[in-house]
Design a protein around this motif. Structure first.
Motif, PDB file in Angstrom:
ATOM      1  N   ARG A   1       0.835  -1.204   0.000  1.00 29.47           N
ATOM      2  CA  ARG A   1       0.000   0.000   0.000  1.00 29.47           C
ATOM      3  C   ARG A   1       0.871   1.255   0.000  1.00 29.47           C
ATOM      4  N   LEU A   2       1.938   1.252   0.782  1.00 31.59           N
ATOM      5  CA  LEU A   2       2.847   2.391   0.811  1.00 31.59           C
ATOM      6  C   LEU A   2       3.502   2.596  -0.555  1.00 31.59           C
ATOM      7  N   ARG A   3       3.891   1.494  -1.199  1.00 31.91           N
ATOM      8  CA  ARG A   3       4.497   1.593  -2.530  1.00 31.91           C
ATOM      9  C   ARG A   3       3.504   2.179  -3.535  1.00 31.91           C
ATOM     10  N   GLN A   4       2.245   1.747  -3.445  1.00 33.05           N
ATOM     11  CA  GLN A   4       1.226   2.294  -4.340  1.00 33.05           C
ATOM     12  C   GLN A   4       1.022   3.783  -4.102  1.00 33.05           C
ATOM     13  N   GLN A   5       1.013   4.195  -2.844  1.00 31.88           N
ATOM     14  CA  GLN A   5       0.842   5.608  -2.535  1.00 31.88           C
ATOM     15  C   GLN A   5       2.013   6.431  -3.082  1.00 31.88           C
ATOM     16  N   LEU A   6       3.233   5.903  -2.938  1.00 33.43           N
ATOM     17  CA  LEU A   6       4.402   6.618  -3.459  1.00 33.43           C
ATOM     18  C   LEU A   6       4.354   6.720  -4.978  1.00 33.43           C
ATOM     19  N   GLU A   7       3.920   5.651  -5.640  1.00 39.65           N
ATOM     20  CA  GLU A   7       3.822   5.697  -7.101  1.00 39.65           C
ATOM     21  C   GLU A   7       2.782   6.714  -7.545  1.00 39.65           C
ATOM     22  N   MET A   8       1.648   6.749  -6.868  1.00 37.52           N
ATOM     23  CA  MET A   8       0.613   7.720  -7.228  1.00 37.52           C
ATOM     24  C   MET A   8       1.112   9.147  -6.993  1.00 37.52           C
ATOM     25  N   TYR A   9       1.838   9.353  -5.908  1.00 39.30           N
ATOM     26  CA  TYR A   9       2.370  10.677  -5.621  1.00 39.30           C
ATOM     27  C   TYR A   9       3.366  11.104  -6.694  1.00 39.30           C
ATOM     28  N   SER A  10       4.261  10.173  -7.061  1.00 35.71           N
ATOM     29  CA  SER A  10       5.271  10.528  -8.060  1.00 35.71           C
ATOM     30  C   SER A  10       4.623  10.756  -9.429  1.00 35.71           C
ATOM     31  N   LEU A  11       3.594   9.979  -9.777  1.00 34.25           N
ATOM     32  CA  LEU A  11       2.897  10.204 -11.049  1.00 34.25           C
ATOM     33  C   LEU A  11       2.198  11.560 -11.048  1.00 34.25           C
ATOM     34  N   GLY A  12       1.585  11.897  -9.929  1.00 36.46           N
ATOM     35  CA  GLY A  12       0.929  13.197  -9.830  1.00 36.46           C
ATOM     36  C   GLY A  12       1.932  14.335  -9.920  1.00 36.46           C
ATOM     37  N   LYS A  13       3.083  14.151  -9.322  1.00 40.65           N
ATOM     38  CA  LYS A  13       4.132  15.174  -9.358  1.00 40.65           C
ATOM     39  C   LYS A  13       4.646  15.350 -10.783  1.00 40.65           C
ATOM     40  N   GLU A  14       4.854  14.244 -11.477  1.00 33.74           N
ATOM     41  CA  GLU A  14       5.310  14.323 -12.863  1.00 33.74           C
ATOM     42  C   GLU A  14       4.251  14.973 -13.745  1.00 33.74           C
ATOM     43  N   ALA A  15       2.991  14.689 -13.495  1.00 37.07           N
ATOM     44  CA  ALA A  15       1.919  15.295 -14.284  1.00 37.07           C
ATOM     45  C   ALA A  15       1.870  16.801 -14.057  1.00 37.07           C
ATOM     46  N   ARG A  16       2.066  17.230 -12.833  1.00 36.68           N
ATOM     47  CA  ARG A  16       2.077  18.669 -12.548  1.00 36.68           C
ATOM     48  C   ARG A  16       3.267  19.351 -13.227  1.00 36.68           C
ATOM     49  N   LYS A  17       4.430  18.692 -13.216  1.00 39.11           N
ATOM     50  CA  LYS A  17       5.606  19.251 -13.900  1.00 39.11           C
ATOM     51  C   LYS A  17       5.335  19.386 -15.393  1.00 39.11           C
ATOM     52  N   TYR A  18       4.728  18.362 -15.981  1.00 42.79           N
ATOM     53  CA  TYR A  18       4.434  18.377 -17.405  1.00 42.79           C
ATOM     54  C   TYR A  18       3.461  19.507 -17.729  1.00 42.79           C
TER      55      TYR A  18
ATOM     56  N   GLN B   1       3.045  22.288 -16.071  1.00 40.66           N
ATOM     57  CA  GLN B   1       3.743  23.570 -15.928  1.00 40.66           C
ATOM     58  C   GLN B   1       4.628  23.852 -17.138  1.00 40.66           C
ATOM     59  N   GLN B   2       5.291  22.818 -17.635  1.00 42.49           N
ATOM     60  CA  GLN B   2       6.156  22.996 -18.814  1.00 42.49           C
ATOM     61  C   GLN B   2       5.318  23.347 -20.037  1.00 42.49           C
ATOM     62  N   GLN B   3       4.177  22.719 -20.193  1.00 43.33           N
ATOM     63  CA  GLN B   3       3.312  23.008 -21.334  1.00 43.33           C
ATOM     64  C   GLN B   3       2.782  24.443 -21.269  1.00 43.33           C
ATOM     65  N   GLN B   4       2.496  24.915 -20.084  1.00 39.97           N
ATOM     66  CA  GLN B   4       1.998  26.278 -19.952  1.00 39.97           C
ATOM     67  C   GLN B   4       3.102  27.291 -20.276  1.00 39.97           C
ATOM     68  N   GLN B   5       4.334  26.971 -19.953  1.00 38.11           N
ATOM     69  CA  GLN B   5       5.441  27.885 -20.242  1.00 38.11           C
ATOM     70  C   GLN B   5       5.771  27.904 -21.725  1.00 38.11           C
ATOM     71  N   VAL B   6       5.636  26.774 -22.385  1.00 38.74           N
ATOM     72  CA  VAL B   6       5.993  26.682 -23.797  1.00 38.74           C
ATOM     73  C   VAL B   6       4.942  27.374 -24.653  1.00 38.74           C
ATOM     74  N   GLN B   7       3.692  27.213 -24.365  1.00 39.64           N
ATOM     75  CA  GLN B   7       2.617  27.782 -25.182  1.00 39.64           C
ATOM     76  C   GLN B   7       2.501  29.288 -24.906  1.00 39.64           C
ATOM     77  N   PRO B   8       2.403  30.073 -25.953  1.00 34.62           N
ATOM     78  CA  PRO B   8       2.208  31.518 -25.764  1.00 34.62           C
ATOM     79  C   PRO B   8       0.801  31.753 -25.246  1.00 34.62           C
ATOM     80  N   ASP B   9       0.653  32.848 -24.548  1.00 38.66           N
ATOM     81  CA  ASP B   9      -0.651  33.163 -23.982  1.00 38.66           C
ATOM     82  C   ASP B   9      -1.676  33.546 -25.037  1.00 38.66           C
TER      83      ASP B   9
END
Length: 109
Positions: free
Chosen positions: A75-92, A94-102
């Protein structure tokens, strides 16, 4: 006809059977008393007795894993994987918002 334990020729009682019975009864009584004494000793000194029969831990070997500990680790491993996937999704995101012009301007000529 002679009865059991009675001598046929003299009419006297054969006491060897009674003596054997008494000895056997004394042995059984002694065994019961010793067993009762050991039971009382075992109740008072249960930990000492269990320590004698317990196996010493072997060096270098891990104890058998508990089933619930294994479930908690999964269960702890699953929670860590979900956290890391969510963190990577947030990074992605943020990067997409910076690349695209307003705003995009189109000009027609």
């Amino acid at each position: 006809m002679a009865g059991y334990g009675v001598m046929a020729d003299e009419g006297t009682i054969d006491y060897s059977v009674h003596e054997a019975w008494n000895e056997a009864t004394n042995v059984y009584l002694l065994v019961i008393l010793v067993s009762f004494g050991l039971l009382m000793y075992a109740r008072k000194n249960k930990r000492k007795i269990m320590r004698i029969f317990a196996l010493p831990p072997t060096v270098g070997s891990t104890p058998e894993p508990n089933f619930y500990d294994g479930l908690q680790k999964v269960r702890l491993r699953q929670q860590l994987e979900m956290y890391s996937l969510g963190k990577e999704a947030r990074k992605y995101d943020q990067q997409q918002q910076q690349v695209q012009p307003d705003s995009v301007q189109l000009s027609m000529e």
